[in-house]
Design an enzyme around this catalytic site. Structure first.
Site, PDB file in Angstrom:
ATOM      1  N   LYS A   1      88.638 -12.994  34.585  1.00  0.00           N
ATOM      2  CA  LYS A   1      87.591 -12.742  35.581  1.00  0.00           C
ATOM      3  C   LYS A   1      87.835 -13.610  36.797  1.00  0.00           C
ATOM      4  CE  LYS A   1      82.667 -12.729  36.423  1.00  0.00           C
ATOM      5  NZ  LYS A   1      81.328 -12.741  35.825  1.00  0.00           N
TER       6      LYS A   1
ATOM      7  N   LYS B   1      88.569  -8.189  35.592  1.00  0.00           N
ATOM      8  CA  LYS B   1      87.471  -7.971  36.529  1.00  0.00           C
ATOM      9  C   LYS B   1      87.699  -8.791  37.786  1.00  0.00           C
ATOM     10  CE  LYS B   1      82.571  -8.776  36.774  1.00  0.00           C
ATOM     11  NZ  LYS B   1      81.504  -9.556  36.242  1.00  0.00           N
TER      12      LYS B   1
HETATM   13  C1  PBG Z   1      77.638 -12.414  35.650  1.00  0.00           C
HETATM   14  C2  PBG Z   1      78.327 -11.167  36.052  1.00  0.00           C
HETATM   15  C3  PBG Z   1      78.746 -10.792  37.332  1.00  0.00           C
HETATM   16  C4  PBG Z   1      79.195  -9.496  37.217  1.00  0.00           C
HETATM   17  C5  PBG Z   1      79.068  -9.112  35.881  1.00  0.00           C
HETATM   18  N1  PBG Z   1      78.548 -10.173  35.170  1.00  0.00           N
HETATM   19  C6  PBG Z   1      78.669 -11.478  38.643  1.00  0.00           C
HETATM   20  C7  PBG Z   1      79.270 -12.792  38.845  1.00  0.00           C
HETATM   21  O1  PBG Z   1      80.065 -13.275  38.038  1.00  0.00           O
HETATM   22  O2  PBG Z   1      78.913 -13.404  39.851  1.00  0.00           O
HETATM   23  C8  PBG Z   1      79.680  -8.655  38.368  1.00  0.00           C
HETATM   24  C9  PBG Z   1      79.636  -7.170  38.181  1.00  0.00           C
HETATM   25  C10 PBG Z   1      79.737  -6.379  39.424  1.00  0.00           C
HETATM   26  O3  PBG Z   1      79.988  -6.897  40.541  1.00  0.00           O
HETATM   27  O4  PBG Z   1      79.567  -5.169  39.328  1.00  0.00           O
HETATM   28  N2  PBG Z   1      78.355 -13.474  35.247  1.00  0.00           N
END
Ligand code: PBG
Length: 328
Positions: free
Chosen positions: A198, A252
């Site tokens: 991520k 991601k």
């Molecule tokens: C939370 C989380 C996030 C997303 C999914 N879980 C945001 C972040 O890490 O700030 C993002 C999903 C999206 O942008 O569609 N930890």
């Protein structure tokens, strides 16, 4: 007379039937996990301004959304709560309340539509007053203290009906701690899908508006999410999460990181998922609405690209639209 040497590569592209015969990648409704935003209340939907076509739903309407997903052959939903401001604290404790919004949504959907798999996100950002995924000491996001809370959060979500626990927080060691507790507490059949690779991304902006954490966020998430410049770091993260017990891993954001999807697929023997995140959705939806691109065609092409890159499935806000298109 032909003067070309070698093959005529255009020959199989000439007709729809021959293109169909040699197509390497297919998209089906079974490829999607549909993320849904939930809010308190009854029979209410709120548009998310930065994500045209996406709405936050009260639990009763989220149940209807789950039925629609099942009808189109979408295997799973991922639930994200927009927590009331008075329940957001420094330590994000509401995350471990067995009666919190997301737990009630998980139970209601599991009861009404048991065939649909439910993904529960594990991180504190929908619950903290500062919008970070963990607890803070000054400027620092504390690792081990956060993991203790995430373990509790995972457990209440598993008890509420989550089939897949999906830690998105990027703390070290959380997969091992969560897996161990799930097993001890009788949830050895609950899957763990790690947001393993991520990245600290600008493409999460609209999501943060949807869950209400964006305007609170102080500073960046660069001390826990990965540097977009890095490739080897993804190998280490995924290797570690598999070692700790992750069943599935996720990359991601999606589209800017297809190289990472392919590399992980080739390198590791686990299913790889990608999250086509909120900013990716917004770009396609808004450019489509502005007439700059053909939205449907861009949606289809973007999702097909994940399959070509080796992904087993895609978390996408287009899930219902794409499934309907594929089924029609
Ligand atoms: C939370 C989380 C996030 C997303 C999914 N879980 C945001 C972040 O890490 O700030 C993002 C999903 C999206 O942008 O569609 N930890």
């Amino acid at each position: 007379m032909s003067f070309l040497e070698g093959r005529r590569l255009r020959r199989p592209r000439m007709a729809a039937w021959s293109r169909a015969l040699v197509r390497e990648t297919v998209l089906t409704p079974a490829d999607f996990i549909w993320p849904i935003f939930v809010i308190e209340g009854q029979n209410e939907r709120q548009a998310v301004g930065s994500m045209p076509g996406v709405e936050r739903l009260t639990i009763d309407l989220a149940v209807e959304a789950a039925k629609a997903a099942r009808a189109e052959g979408i295997p799973a939903l991922a639930l994200f709560p927009n927590t009331a401001p008075d329940k957001r604290t420094e330590d994000g404790r509401e995350a471990t309340n067995p009666d919190n919004l997301v737990c009630r949504a998980l139970s209601a959907i599991k009861e009404a539509v048991p065939e649909v798999g439910l993904v529960a996100d594990v991180a504190l950002d929908p619950y903290t007053s500062h919008g970070h995924d963990g607890v803070m000491d000054g400027e620092e996001i504390l690792n081990d203290e956060t993991v203790d809370i995430l373990v509790e959060q995972s457990l209440v979500q598993a008890r509420a009906g989550a089939d897949i626990i999906a830690p998105s927080d990027m703390m070290d060691g959380r997969i091992k701690a969560i897996r161990a507790t799930l097993d001890v507490e009788g949830f050895e059949k609950t899957l763990v899908m790690s947001y393993a690779a991520k990245y600290a991304s600008a493409f999460y902006g609209p999501f943060r508006e949807a869950v209400g954490s964006g305007s609170r966020l102080k500073g960046s998430k660069l001390t826990y999410q990965m540097d977009p410049a890095n490739h080897e770091d993804a190998v280490r993260e995924v290797g570690q999460d598999i070692f700790e017990g992750a069943d599935w891993v996720m990359v991601k954001p999606g589209m800017p990181y297809l190289d990472i999807c392919r590399m992980l697929k080739d390198r590791f023997d686990v299913p790889v998922f990608a999250y086509q995140v909120s900013g990716e959705y917004a770009m396609i939806a808004m450019a489509g609405n502005a007439g700059a691109i053909d939205k449907d065609a861009a949606m289809t092409e973007s999702l097909l690209a994940f399959k070509r890159a080796g992904c087993s499935g895609i978390l996408t806000y287009f899930a219902l639209d794409m499934a309907r298109k594929l089924n029609s």
